[in-house]
Design a protein around this motif. Structure first.
Motif, PDB file in Angstrom:
ATOM      1  N   UNK A 152       0.820  -1.217   0.000  1.00  0.00           N
ATOM      2  CA  UNK A 152       0.000   0.000   0.000  1.00  0.00           C
ATOM      3  C   UNK A 152       0.850   1.262   0.000  1.00  0.00           C
ATOM      4  N   UNK A 153       2.137   1.150   0.215  1.00  0.00           N
ATOM      5  CA  UNK A 153       3.032   2.299   0.235  1.00  0.00           C
ATOM      6  C   UNK A 153       4.456   1.894  -0.064  1.00  0.00           C
ATOM      7  N   UNK A 168      -3.946  -0.860  -7.815  1.00  0.00           N
ATOM      8  CA  UNK A 168      -2.765  -0.018  -7.662  1.00  0.00           C
ATOM      9  C   UNK A 168      -1.980  -0.457  -6.440  1.00  0.00           C
ATOM     10  N   UNK A 169      -0.651  -0.334  -6.511  1.00  0.00           N
ATOM     11  CA  UNK A 169       0.178  -0.673  -5.375  1.00  0.00           C
ATOM     12  C   UNK A 169       1.628  -0.298  -5.621  1.00  0.00           C
ATOM     13  N   UNK A 170       2.449  -0.647  -4.655  1.00  0.00           N
ATOM     14  CA  UNK A 170       3.877  -0.333  -4.687  1.00  0.00           C
ATOM     15  C   UNK A 170       4.688  -1.618  -4.717  1.00  0.00           C
ATOM     16  N   UNK A 171       5.767  -1.600  -5.507  1.00  0.00           N
ATOM     17  CA  UNK A 171       6.664  -2.746  -5.615  1.00  0.00           C
ATOM     18  C   UNK A 171       8.102  -2.230  -5.636  1.00  0.00           C
ATOM     19  N   UNK A 215       7.446   1.030   1.029  1.00  0.00           N
ATOM     20  CA  UNK A 215       8.328   0.528   2.070  1.00  0.00           C
ATOM     21  C   UNK A 215       7.768  -0.742   2.686  1.00  0.00           C
ATOM     22  N   UNK A 216       8.630  -1.479   3.377  1.00  0.00           N
ATOM     23  CA  UNK A 216       8.200  -2.737   3.975  1.00  0.00           C
ATOM     24  C   UNK A 216       7.297  -2.530   5.185  1.00  0.00           C
ATOM     25  N   UNK A 217       7.209  -1.319   5.692  1.00  0.00           N
ATOM     26  CA  UNK A 217       6.316  -1.026   6.807  1.00  0.00           C
ATOM     27  C   UNK A 217       4.862  -0.887   6.393  1.00  0.00           C
ATOM     28  N   UNK A 218       4.606  -0.856   5.101  1.00  0.00           N
ATOM     29  CA  UNK A 218       3.237  -0.743   4.594  1.00  0.00           C
ATOM     30  C   UNK A 218       2.631  -2.135   4.426  1.00  0.00           C
TER      31      UNK A 218
END
Length: 114
Positions: free
Chosen positions: A56-57, A101-104, A59-62
């Motif tokens: 969702x963002x 949608x997302x982050x990679x 970084x691995x904290x998301x």
């Protein structure tokens, strides 16, 4: 009359407190394209590994939305650091819907083409 003034004061206080809390809380779309620090001219990319978190963002904290697998196709729009904001072109092999949608992380991709 005093009761009406008291109710108006309470109502105003509640609305101000609620507004302050809303201003402090991150928006549901806080980790969207507006988080990007650089643009990429709409490139396609292919995931190169199995079990890659689609987050969702940046970084691995998301939170992970699910997993992507080798061969899943993405459209890349922009990035932040080592992360790309993207959209699934087709349904992923793990079942995430096309258009998600997302982050990679960029090192999880094997092909980035314009």
């Amino acid at each position: 009359m005093a009761t009406i003034k008291r109710l108006a004061t309470v109502a105003l206080s509640v609305s101000l407190l609620a507004g302050g809390a809303a201003a402090l809380a991150p928006a549901a779309s806080a980790a969207s394209a507006s988080t990007c620090t650089y643009n990429i001219a709409d490139h396609n990319a292919v995931v190169g590994y199995n079990g890659v978190n689609y987050r969702t963002g940046p970084g691995t904290g998301y939170t992970s939305k699910g997993f992507l697998y080798s061969g899943d196709d993405l459209r890349i729009y922009c990035g932040k650091g080592d992360w790309y904001y993207s959209k699934l072109i087709y349904r992923s092999k793990s079942g995430l819907s096309a258009g998600t949608y997302g982050w990679i992380r960029k090192d999880m991709l094997v092909n980035l083409a314009g």
